[in-house]
Design a protein around this motif. Structure first.
Motif, PDB file in Angstrom:
ATOM      1  N   LEU A   1     -16.613   2.646  27.408  1.00 34.50           N
ATOM      2  CA  LEU A   1     -17.833   3.315  27.848  1.00 34.50           C
ATOM      3  C   LEU A   1     -18.397   4.201  26.755  1.00 34.50           C
ATOM      4  CD1 LEU A   1     -19.816   3.951  30.181  1.00 34.50           C
ATOM      5  CD2 LEU A   1     -18.321   5.868  30.767  1.00 34.50           C
ATOM      6  N   PHE A   2     -17.539   4.929  26.039  1.00 31.09           N
ATOM      7  CA  PHE A   2     -18.002   5.801  24.964  1.00 31.09           C
ATOM      8  C   PHE A   2     -18.674   4.990  23.854  1.00 31.09           C
ATOM      9  CE2 PHE A   2     -14.377   8.942  26.066  1.00 31.09           C
ATOM     10  CZ  PHE A   2     -15.090   9.367  27.160  1.00 31.09           C
ATOM     11  N   ARG A   3     -18.116   3.809  23.562  1.00 31.23           N
ATOM     12  CA  ARG A   3     -18.712   2.969  22.533  1.00 31.23           C
ATOM     13  C   ARG A   3     -20.100   2.498  22.946  1.00 31.23           C
ATOM     14  NH1 ARG A   3     -16.242  -2.818  21.937  1.00 31.23           N
ATOM     15  NH2 ARG A   3     -17.653  -3.076  23.711  1.00 31.23           N
ATOM     16  N   GLU A   4     -20.237   2.107  24.217  1.00 36.25           N
ATOM     17  CA  GLU A   4     -21.530   1.656  24.705  1.00 36.25           C
ATOM     18  C   GLU A   4     -22.530   2.811  24.762  1.00 36.25           C
ATOM     19  OE1 GLU A   4     -22.262  -1.917  25.736  1.00 36.25           O
ATOM     20  OE2 GLU A   4     -20.788  -1.642  24.137  1.00 36.25           O
ATOM     21  N   ALA A   5     -22.060   3.999  25.141  1.00 36.15           N
ATOM     22  CA  ALA A   5     -22.941   5.167  25.174  1.00 36.15           C
ATOM     23  C   ALA A   5     -23.471   5.480  23.787  1.00 36.15           C
ATOM     24  CB  ALA A   5     -22.184   6.367  25.737  1.00 36.15           C
ATOM     25  N   GLN A   6     -22.632   5.283  22.779  1.00 36.89           N
ATOM     26  CA  GLN A   6     -23.084   5.522  21.405  1.00 36.89           C
ATOM     27  C   GLN A   6     -24.159   4.512  21.016  1.00 36.89           C
ATOM     28  OE1 GLN A   6     -19.860   5.519  18.591  1.00 36.89           O
ATOM     29  NE2 GLN A   6     -20.993   6.754  17.126  1.00 36.89           N
ATOM     30  N   PHE A   7     -24.018   3.262  21.433  1.00 33.43           N
ATOM     31  CA  PHE A   7     -25.013   2.236  21.133  1.00 33.43           C
ATOM     32  C   PHE A   7     -26.373   2.595  21.738  1.00 33.43           C
ATOM     33  CE2 PHE A   7     -27.342  -1.488  22.694  1.00 33.43           C
ATOM     34  CZ  PHE A   7     -27.596  -2.159  21.511  1.00 33.43           C
ATOM     35  N   TYR A   8     -26.380   3.082  22.979  1.00 34.23           N
ATOM     36  CA  TYR A   8     -27.632   3.411  23.658  1.00 34.23           C
ATOM     37  C   TYR A   8     -28.159   4.806  23.302  1.00 34.23           C
ATOM     38  CZ  TYR A   8     -26.791  -0.657  26.647  1.00 34.23           C
ATOM     39  OH  TYR A   8     -26.592  -1.936  27.117  1.00 34.23           O
ATOM     40  N   GLY A   9     -27.411   5.554  22.476  1.00 33.67           N
ATOM     41  CA  GLY A   9     -27.833   6.913  22.138  1.00 33.67           C
ATOM     42  C   GLY A   9     -27.648   7.888  23.277  1.00 33.67           C
ATOM     43  N   LEU A  10     -26.639   7.660  24.117  1.00 31.60           N
ATOM     44  CA  LEU A  10     -26.413   8.499  25.301  1.00 31.60           C
ATOM     45  C   LEU A  10     -25.105   9.280  25.207  1.00 31.60           C
ATOM     46  CD1 LEU A  10     -27.514   6.014  28.122  1.00 31.60           C
ATOM     47  CD2 LEU A  10     -28.838   7.870  27.093  1.00 31.60           C
ATOM     48  N   SER A  11     -24.573   9.429  23.995  1.00 28.65           N
ATOM     49  CA  SER A  11     -23.302  10.142  23.838  1.00 28.65           C
ATOM     50  C   SER A  11     -23.389  11.562  24.373  1.00 28.65           C
ATOM     51  CB  SER A  11     -22.880  10.155  22.365  1.00 28.65           C
ATOM     52  OG  SER A  11     -22.699   8.843  21.877  1.00 28.65           O
ATOM     53  N   ASP A  12     -24.472  12.257  24.045  1.00 24.24           N
ATOM     54  CA  ASP A  12     -24.618  13.640  24.499  1.00 24.24           C
ATOM     55  C   ASP A  12     -24.725  13.711  26.022  1.00 24.24           C
ATOM     56  OD1 ASP A  12     -24.500  14.538  21.924  1.00 24.24           O
ATOM     57  OD2 ASP A  12     -26.666  14.733  21.674  1.00 24.24           O
ATOM     58  N   HIS A  13     -25.354  12.727  26.647  1.00 22.08           N
ATOM     59  CA  HIS A  13     -25.462  12.709  28.106  1.00 22.08           C
ATOM     60  C   HIS A  13     -24.084  12.543  28.749  1.00 22.08           C
ATOM     61  CE1 HIS A  13     -29.591  11.937  26.929  1.00 22.08           C
ATOM     62  NE2 HIS A  13     -29.987  12.138  28.174  1.00 22.08           N
ATOM     63  N   VAL A  14     -23.262  11.664  28.177  1.00 20.68           N
ATOM     64  CA  VAL A  14     -21.926  11.451  28.715  1.00 20.68           C
ATOM     65  C   VAL A  14     -21.078  12.707  28.562  1.00 20.68           C
ATOM     66  CG1 VAL A  14     -19.792  10.126  28.428  1.00 20.68           C
ATOM     67  CG2 VAL A  14     -21.996   8.963  28.380  1.00 20.68           C
ATOM     68  N   ARG A  15     -21.140  13.321  27.386  1.00 26.48           N
ATOM     69  CA  ARG A  15     -20.350  14.525  27.148  1.00 26.48           C
ATOM     70  C   ARG A  15     -20.784  15.661  28.072  1.00 26.48           C
ATOM     71  NH1 ARG A  15     -20.888  15.829  21.031  1.00 26.48           N
ATOM     72  NH2 ARG A  15     -19.698  17.648  21.704  1.00 26.48           N
ATOM     73  N   ALA A  16     -22.094  15.828  28.262  1.00 30.37           N
ATOM     74  CA  ALA A  16     -22.582  16.917  29.121  1.00 30.37           C
ATOM     75  C   ALA A  16     -22.152  16.718  30.565  1.00 30.37           C
ATOM     76  CB  ALA A  16     -24.105  16.995  29.029  1.00 30.37           C
ATOM     77  N   ALA A  17     -22.072  15.439  31.011  1.00 29.05           N
ATOM     78  CA  ALA A  17     -21.665  15.174  32.389  1.00 29.05           C
ATOM     79  C   ALA A  17     -20.152  15.240  32.565  1.00 29.05           C
ATOM     80  CB  ALA A  17     -22.173  13.797  32.816  1.00 29.05           C
ATOM     81  N   LYS A  18     -19.421  14.893  31.503  1.00 28.83           N
ATOM     82  CA  LYS A  18     -17.963  14.842  31.599  1.00 28.83           C
ATOM     83  C   LYS A  18     -17.326  16.214  31.407  1.00 28.83           C
ATOM     84  CE  LYS A  18     -13.999  12.284  29.711  1.00 28.83           C
ATOM     85  NZ  LYS A  18     -13.490  11.953  31.048  1.00 28.83           N
ATOM     86  N   TRP A  19     -17.930  17.042  30.546  1.00 33.41           N
ATOM     87  CA  TRP A  19     -17.374  18.360  30.246  1.00 33.41           C
ATOM     88  C   TRP A  19     -18.440  19.423  30.431  1.00 33.41           C
ATOM     89  CZ3 TRP A  19     -16.996  14.884  25.763  1.00 33.41           C
ATOM     90  CH2 TRP A  19     -15.897  14.027  25.862  1.00 33.41           C
ATOM     91  N   GLY A  20     -18.043  20.548  30.985  1.00 36.59           N
ATOM     92  CA  GLY A  20     -18.975  21.638  31.236  1.00 36.59           C
ATOM     93  C   GLY A  20     -19.182  22.502  30.006  1.00 36.59           C
ATOM     94  N   PRO A  21     -20.002  23.544  30.117  1.00 37.37           N
ATOM     95  CA  PRO A  21     -20.224  24.467  28.997  1.00 37.37           C
ATOM     96  C   PRO A  21     -18.915  25.117  28.565  1.00 37.37           C
ATOM     97  CG  PRO A  21     -21.835  24.806  30.752  1.00 37.37           C
ATOM     98  CD  PRO A  21     -20.797  23.894  31.310  1.00 37.37           C
ATOM     99  N   PHE A  22     -18.781  25.332  27.261  1.00 38.27           N
ATOM    100  CA  PHE A  22     -17.532  25.870  26.722  1.00 38.27           C
ATOM    101  C   PHE A  22     -17.321  27.308  27.190  1.00 38.27           C
ATOM    102  CE2 PHE A  22     -14.754  27.894  23.720  1.00 38.27           C
ATOM    103  CZ  PHE A  22     -13.819  26.928  23.425  1.00 38.27           C
TER     104      PHE A  22
END
Length: 459
Positions: free
Chosen positions: A84-105
């Motif tokens: 999933l992370f590889r596909e998210a990188q292809f679509y330019g959605l890495s930041d969207h996945v990270r924001a949904a998977k992990w909360g603010p530091f």
């Protein structure tokens, strides 16, 4: 009737329909952003254009499309996260996945999410968090690079010399500093491509118009959005080239060199830190690399040392008490106009940056009694020590001690939480960037990844 803003995708033979509103949530720099014009209007009418075919994984596309619709991430148990992370990188959605998977530091909310075993024999020496959520780990003469999905890239090495420090110039490039290679004039620093391990550039030091071989130590960088993009490194040569070298990030050319003053130590610095508010460089040379500790602020515009502190001349009725206050790490906190230091017992000290005559105001956080400190000294004498490290992130102060990391918060730096797991041995280094904290253990050659859980959805 099909709405005018409906878009149909054929992904790996599976048909998906969505709307322009959903796709706009991906952002301008995404794969889907290319479907819109400058005014966020679709560049075509889906009623008169055939399906958009994408030769990618349809299962991952379903998850990512649902993320754009709802803002929530659900990964089916049978779907590997790395895929999933590889596909998210292809679509330019890495930041969207990270924001949904992990909360603010937030250091007080961090949870251990995974541990990664080292790929090289021997203990790790340094770990550095990357701006995109990945990290790099130095082992001897090798640097192992991991992307934000913790997939390992080809390792880096600079003529197989012992690595002293490593740093992320940006999300795509890593700078490595290493020991001097005798008989070679190309220096002890290199710029690498983080993805494929390609050596892009070697940095040189010139003294009296001659290229010098040198050992590069601690590294620091000015931010990518600053007017002058520079690389700083402590440098130690065999003649007069002792001090801090400065290179242009874009050209790799040496642009300056701050030679260490008589009686002061800059070439052996353990830590460099760029201070954007004051346009100065913090240089800290610490015990036990040197018998005494030297901390200074350098202004390269005025070619001067504008602030300095040293423990030279420290004395007391009991030598042990003096040794207790030996500084192991230092970090500047510009908002608080102070430098925080730590000794091997996790006693924090604070030095006022507004005065050159400041002494250290020690504040014992570990509350260790003298018997425990004596036992600690016996242990350090028998084993190779892992000295405490400091970090400052999101207005919180972090300090490693043995196998845990303490979090201090508030104006009085109150101990608010500890990050610890039950195995792996002492923490020899840790690093924070973005929404992750990486902790490198010395005994098991393993590093931990700490993240904050996502905030619960609001309805």
């Amino acid at each position: 009737m099909v709405p005018k803003d409906t878009v149909t995708f054929n992904v790996g033979g599976k048909i998906f329909q969505t709307t322009s509103t959903t796709l706009a949530n991906a952002g301008r720099n995404s794969f889907f952003g290319a479907l819109f014009d400058d005014h966020w209007n679709l560049n075509f009418n889906s009623q008169s254009k055939p399906d958009i075919f994408i030769d990618r994984n349809p299962q991952c596309f379903r998850v990512l499309l649902d993320l754009l619709r709802t803002g929530e991430l659900y990964i089916p148990p049978n779907l590997p996260e790395k895929l999933l992370f590889r596909e998210a990188q292809f679509y330019g959605l890495s930041d969207h996945v990270r924001a949904a998977k992990w909360g603010p530091f937030d250091g007080n909310c961090l949870r251990l999410t995974t541990s990664v075993t080292g790929r090289a024999p021997g203990d790790g020496t340094a770990i550095r968090a990357g701006p995109d959520g990945g990290c790099c780990v130095a082992h001897g003469c090798m640097v192992h690079v991991y992307d934000w999905s913790l997939q390992e890239h080809p390792p880096l090495h600079l003529d197989y010399q012992i690595v002293n420090d490593v740093g992320w110039l940006d999300a795509n490039h890593v700078v490595v500093s290493a020991c001097e290679r005798l008989g070679r004039g190309d220096g002890g620093m290199g710029l690498f491509n983080a993805s494929n391990g390609e050596l892009r550039h070697k940095f040189q030091v010139q003294h009296d118009n001659q290229v010098k071989s040198f050992t590069a130590g601690a590294l620091a960088f000015t931010p990518s959005d600053s007017n002058s993009k520079m690389i700083y490194s402590s440098c130690k040569g065999r003649s007069n080239e002792y001090g801090i070298g400065v290179w242009d990030q874009e050209t790799g050319q040496q642009v300056d060199f701050f030679y260490e003053p008589l009686g002061w130590s800059l070439g052996d610095a353990d830590r460099l830190q760029w201070l954007p508010a004051s346009n100065c460089l913090l240089v800290a040379t610490l015990f036990p690399r040197k018998d005494n500790c030297y901390i200074s602020l350098l202004d390269f515009r005025a070619k001067s040392m504008v602030w300095s502190w040293s423990d030279i001349g420290a004395s007391g009725p009991n030598p042990i008490l003096v040794d207790d206050k030996r500084v192991r790490d230092a970090i500047a906190m510009e908002d608080a106009s102070s430098i925080c230091v730590v000794n091997e017992f996790e006693d924090l000290g604070f030095i006022d940056l507004r005065s050159c005559a400041s002494s250290v105001r020690w504040s014992s956080r570990s509350r260790l009694v003298n018997v425990m400190k004596a036992n600690k000294r016996m242990q350090l004498a028998e084993d190779e020590p892992c000295y405490p490290k400091l970090a400052f992130h999101n207005s919180q102060l972090f300090s490693s001690m043995n196998d845990s990391i303490s979090v201090f918060s508030g104006p009085d730096w109150v101990l608010t939480s500890r990050l610890r797991r039950g195995y792996g041995g002492p923490i020899c280094d840790f690093s924070i960037a973005g929404d992750r904290l990486f902790a490198l253990h010395s005994e098991e050659n393993v590093f931990d990844v700490w993240e904050a859980p996502p905030s619960p959805p609001t309805f």
